[in-house]
Scaffold this motif. Structure first.
Motif, PDB file in Angstrom:
ATOM      1  N   GLN B   7      81.187 -31.225  13.566  1.00 23.90           N
ATOM      2  CA  GLN B   7      82.381 -32.016  13.900  1.00 23.90           C
ATOM      3  C   GLN B   7      82.863 -31.694  15.308  1.00 23.90           C
ATOM      4  O   GLN B   7      82.985 -30.514  15.671  1.00 23.90           O
ATOM      5  CB  GLN B   7      83.515 -31.699  12.904  1.00 23.90           C
ATOM      6  N   PHE B   8      83.115 -32.736  16.097  1.00 21.42           N
ATOM      7  CA  PHE B   8      83.695 -32.590  17.431  1.00 21.42           C
ATOM      8  C   PHE B   8      85.086 -33.203  17.406  1.00 21.42           C
ATOM      9  O   PHE B   8      85.247 -34.345  16.995  1.00 21.42           O
ATOM     10  CB  PHE B   8      82.854 -33.322  18.496  1.00 21.42           C
ATOM     11  N   TYR B   9      86.082 -32.446  17.829  1.00 22.38           N
ATOM     12  CA  TYR B   9      87.431 -32.993  17.935  1.00 22.38           C
ATOM     13  C   TYR B   9      87.881 -32.956  19.391  1.00 22.38           C
ATOM     14  O   TYR B   9      88.128 -31.884  19.930  1.00 22.38           O
ATOM     15  CB  TYR B   9      88.410 -32.185  17.077  1.00 22.38           C
ATOM     16  N   ASN B  10      87.954 -34.103  20.017  1.00 21.85           N
ATOM     17  CA  ASN B  10      88.419 -34.227  21.414  1.00 21.85           C
ATOM     18  C   ASN B  10      87.793 -33.182  22.325  1.00 21.85           C
ATOM     19  O   ASN B  10      88.483 -32.498  23.073  1.00 21.85           O
ATOM     20  CB  ASN B  10      89.941 -34.105  21.490  1.00 21.85           C
ATOM     21  N   VAL B  11      86.492 -33.101  22.251  1.00 23.97           N
ATOM     22  CA  VAL B  11      85.812 -32.038  22.988  1.00 23.97           C
ATOM     23  C   VAL B  11      85.537 -32.448  24.429  1.00 23.97           C
ATOM     24  O   VAL B  11      85.001 -33.520  24.693  1.00 23.97           O
ATOM     25  CB  VAL B  11      84.478 -31.682  22.303  1.00 23.97           C
ATOM     26  N   VAL B  49      74.325 -30.765  22.769  1.00 25.50           N
ATOM     27  CA  VAL B  49      73.473 -29.931  21.913  1.00 25.50           C
ATOM     28  C   VAL B  49      73.848 -28.450  22.066  1.00 25.50           C
ATOM     29  O   VAL B  49      73.979 -27.715  21.093  1.00 25.50           O
ATOM     30  CB  VAL B  49      71.985 -30.165  22.255  1.00 25.50           C
ATOM     31  N   LYS B  50      74.045 -28.021  23.329  1.00 23.36           N
ATOM     32  CA  LYS B  50      74.377 -26.614  23.582  1.00 23.36           C
ATOM     33  C   LYS B  50      75.696 -26.217  22.918  1.00 23.36           C
ATOM     34  O   LYS B  50      75.853 -25.066  22.498  1.00 23.36           O
ATOM     35  CB  LYS B  50      74.471 -26.356  25.084  1.00 23.36           C
ATOM     36  N   LEU B  51      76.623 -27.159  22.856  1.00 23.74           N
ATOM     37  CA  LEU B  51      77.901 -26.851  22.209  1.00 23.74           C
ATOM     38  C   LEU B  51      77.695 -26.594  20.722  1.00 23.74           C
ATOM     39  O   LEU B  51      78.371 -25.753  20.127  1.00 23.74           O
ATOM     40  CB  LEU B  51      78.894 -27.998  22.416  1.00 23.74           C
ATOM     41  N   ILE B  52      76.734 -27.311  20.138  1.00 25.82           N
ATOM     42  CA  ILE B  52      76.525 -27.154  18.697  1.00 25.82           C
ATOM     43  C   ILE B  52      75.938 -25.781  18.372  1.00 25.82           C
ATOM     44  O   ILE B  52      76.365 -25.118  17.425  1.00 25.82           O
ATOM     45  CB  ILE B  52      75.607 -28.283  18.145  1.00 25.82           C
ATOM     46  N   TYR B  53      74.973 -25.326  19.164  1.00 21.98           N
ATOM     47  CA  TYR B  53      74.428 -23.994  18.849  1.00 21.98           C
ATOM     48  C   TYR B  53      75.109 -22.886  19.636  1.00 21.98           C
ATOM     49  O   TYR B  53      74.599 -21.765  19.760  1.00 21.98           O
ATOM     50  CB  TYR B  53      72.899 -23.951  18.929  1.00 21.98           C
ATOM     51  N   VAL B  65      80.935 -26.187  13.243  1.00 22.08           N
ATOM     52  CA  VAL B  65      79.609 -26.267  12.623  1.00 22.08           C
ATOM     53  C   VAL B  65      79.746 -25.622  11.252  1.00 22.08           C
ATOM     54  O   VAL B  65      80.188 -24.479  11.149  1.00 22.08           O
ATOM     55  CB  VAL B  65      78.548 -25.544  13.465  1.00 22.08           C
ATOM     56  N   ASP B  66      79.397 -26.385  10.246  1.00 21.94           N
ATOM     57  CA  ASP B  66      79.560 -25.875   8.889  1.00 21.94           C
ATOM     58  C   ASP B  66      81.010 -25.461   8.630  1.00 21.94           C
ATOM     59  O   ASP B  66      81.280 -24.500   7.916  1.00 21.94           O
ATOM     60  CB  ASP B  66      78.636 -24.673   8.663  1.00 21.94           C
ATOM     61  N   GLY B  67      81.918 -26.180   9.267  1.00 21.96           N
ATOM     62  CA  GLY B  67      83.337 -25.913   9.042  1.00 21.96           C
ATOM     63  C   GLY B  67      83.924 -24.793   9.878  1.00 21.96           C
ATOM     64  O   GLY B  67      85.122 -24.513   9.793  1.00 21.96           O
ATOM     65  N   ARG B  68      83.100 -24.143  10.705  1.00 25.30           N
ATOM     66  CA  ARG B  68      83.601 -23.010  11.484  1.00 25.30           C
ATOM     67  C   ARG B  68      83.694 -23.360  12.968  1.00 25.30           C
ATOM     68  O   ARG B  68      82.768 -23.922  13.548  1.00 25.30           O
ATOM     69  CB  ARG B  68      82.691 -21.791  11.297  1.00 25.30           C
ATOM     70  N   ASP B  69      84.822 -22.990  13.548  1.00 22.52           N
ATOM     71  CA  ASP B  69      85.058 -23.240  14.964  1.00 22.52           C
ATOM     72  C   ASP B  69      84.175 -22.310  15.798  1.00 22.52           C
ATOM     73  O   ASP B  69      84.393 -21.104  15.831  1.00 22.52           O
ATOM     74  CB  ASP B  69      86.545 -22.982  15.272  1.00 22.52           C
ATOM     75  N   VAL B  70      83.171 -22.879  16.464  1.00 20.15           N
ATOM     76  CA  VAL B  70      82.170 -22.018  17.112  1.00 20.15           C
ATOM     77  C   VAL B  70      82.743 -21.226  18.290  1.00 20.15           C
ATOM     78  O   VAL B  70      82.245 -20.150  18.622  1.00 20.15           O
ATOM     79  CB  VAL B  70      80.921 -22.803  17.589  1.00 20.15           C
TER      80      VAL B  70
END
Ligand SMILES: Nc1ncnc2c1ncn2[C@@H]1O[C@H](COP(=O)(O)OP(=O)(O)O)[C@@H](O)[C@H]1O
Ligand SMILES: [Mg+2]
Lengths: 245, 231
Positions: B7-11, B49-53, B65-70
């Motif tokens: 999930q991305f919120y106003n990123v 992509v880099k933001l996700i990992y 990711v998986d509900g956790r704020d990375v």
């Protein structure tokens, strides 16, 4: 756990092997530095031994004629004739074949100089203070020197490990990518440093053996001193490995 | 049951040199989804992509990711997050002086798995990409498509629930690209969420998957049904 250690060992070895010429060169340089440290440590031991004689407040050095003079005294150490000859030789040069008095270190007590069979008592306060100051100063400088040596070994190891970290940028990038923790990334390099340290100790031992052979094995390095030098090498490379990844 | 796994919120992402790579992106990707991310070079796809990992942190907004704020994760938590995310790149990122098997096994060994498990899981993964017979070869001895399959095996050997692929077919010819895509689809059918960044219009048009389009860091399109067309 076992598998993990085997993995670290293997990776550390791979790092060594991938750049083995440089790894050997660094191990050799560290071994050379170890020789300087070794020479230094040997003279420290030697000097300490000399200075120790006139040290303790309640002790005195006596020259005596025969063992019966020692009866009733608190004897700390009786010097063998060879030792006396060597000590004197160190202090005043070759003394030839003159007959030497017997020398012992005993506990000081009043009237020691009047005991039958004792020719002389050395308990010079001024001298003692001088020696103990000299000793303190000397050990202080010895400490500075040791720290300096450790620092030099650490810097060399640090640079080498940094270089191998850069040479393994891809591996490290992949490790991070697939979820290795920072500790896991560090340990192969710690083991690499260990291999470098062991190599340089082996090279040092070869050098020592060379020296021993050259001196016809009459020149024996105390195990204590050898161990100290080895520990310095292992310790400094270990710490710089931890710091450099 | 599907749930929002990314999930991305106003990123927004502004690099230190002032370049705005992403601005105000919101999106939600469900578990089990197959998503294409398209857009011209410099659009911000790789940044996404880099933001996700968690290779980069958002300048503002939240990435879950998986509900956790990375961006709130500690270093070791990021490491553990990544064990659940496989990443595949255009340039494969294989270790050249290690065999196919060693390259894949490496991903497990560095996570501290036992050698028994490493052997079994690596063989499984190589079986998945049909490269078991080339396990002893080195990357340079393989074709581009085969190298990419090794990279995919490495990405999936930990059985991640998310597979991120950044232009994985960029260096491959159309026939091989189609094979790679089918491989991703197989993994997707088994439940892996697949995010595929691509330039390849042919590939996007050949399927009916969701398409997210970026341009200059802005999301210009997010269609449930596919097709590669610039707005
Ligand atoms: N590490 C970085 N530092 C500074 N600018 C970057 C960095 N990475 C990417 N950029 C810039 O951010 C923009 C988006 O890049 P990127 O996400 O790689 O786009 P894409 O993958 O769609 O080609 C580009 O203008 C690029 O130059
Ligand atoms: Mg890109």
């Amino acid at each position: 756990m076992f598998d993990v250690i085997v993995f670290f060992l293997k990776e550390g070895f791979l790092i060594f092997r991938k750049n083995w010429k440089q790894s050997f060169a660094v191990a050799f340089v560290i071994a050379l530095i170890a020789q300087i440290l070794l020479g230094f440590e040997l003279s420290v031991e030697e000097l300490k031994r000399k200075l120790d004689i006139a040290l303790s407040e309640d002790e005195a050095v006596i020259w005596f004629e025969d063992e019966s003079a020692l009866k009733g005294l608190d004897v700390r150490k009786v010097f063998a004739p060879d030792e006396v000859r060597k000590m004197l030789g160190d202090l005043i040069g070759d003394i030839g074949d003159v007959a030497l008095p017997r020398v012992a270190l005993v506990k000081w007590r009043e009237g020691l100089d009047r005991v039958e069979g004792i020719r002389a008592v050395y308990r010079d306060t001024a001298k003692r203070v001088f020696f103990s100051k000299l000793r303190q100063l000397f050990l202080k400088y010895a400490l500075v020197f040791r720290i300096l040596f450790i620092a030099v070994v650490m810097i060399i190891a640090f640079i080498q490990i940094r270089i191998s970290v850069f040479a393994h940028a891809t591996e490290i990038e992949i490790m991070r990518l697939v979820g290795a923790t920072e500790w896991f990334i560090k340990w192969p390099f710690v083991f690499y440093a260990f291999f470098v340290a062991v190599t340089s100790i082996l090279i040092s031992v070869l050098m020592w053996m060379g020296v021993a052979t050259a001196f016809d094995f009459s020149f024996v390095i105390p195990v204590k001193v050898l161990a100290r030098v080895c520990v310095v090498i292992l310790f400094s490379t270990f710490v710089s490995a931890l710091l450099s990844v | 049951m599907s749930f929002p796994i990314i999930q991305f919120y106003n990123v927004s992402k502004v690099y230190t040199n002032g370049i705005v790579a992403l601005s105000n992106i919101s999106l939600s990707i469900l578990s089990g989804e197959f998503v294409f991310v398209i857009g011209p070079a410099g659009a911000g796809k790789t940044t996404l992509v880099k933001l996700i990992y968690a290779e980069e942190k958002p300048t503002s907004g939240e990435v879950l990711v998986d509900g956790r704020d990375v961006s709130k994760l500690k270093k070791w938590e990021i490491a553990f997050l990544r064990r659940n995310i496989g990443v595949v790149f255009q340039d494969f990122k294989l270790i050249r002086d290690r065999t196919v098997f060693e390259n894949v096994a490496f991903a497990l060994r560095v996570c501290g798995f036992s050698e028994n498990f490493v052997k079994k899981a690596t063989e499984d993964a190589l079986g998945r990409v049909d490269l078991l017979h080339k396990r002893g070869m080195y990357p340079d001895q393989l074709s581009g498509g085969e190298q990419q399959r090794v990279a995919i095996a490495r990405a999936i050997v930990n059985k991640p629930s998310i597979l991120l692929t950044d232009e994985p077919t960029g260096n491959l010819d159309p026939y091989v690209s189609e094979e790679i895509l089918q491989l991703f689809e197989d993994l997707n059918k088994e439940g892996t969420t697949v995010v595929m960044v691509t330039h390849n219009a042919g590939i996007v048009n050949s399927r009916d998957y969701r398409v997210i389009a970026l341009q200059d860091g802005i999301k210009t399109r997010d269609d449930g049904k596919g097709g590669y067309r610039y707005v």
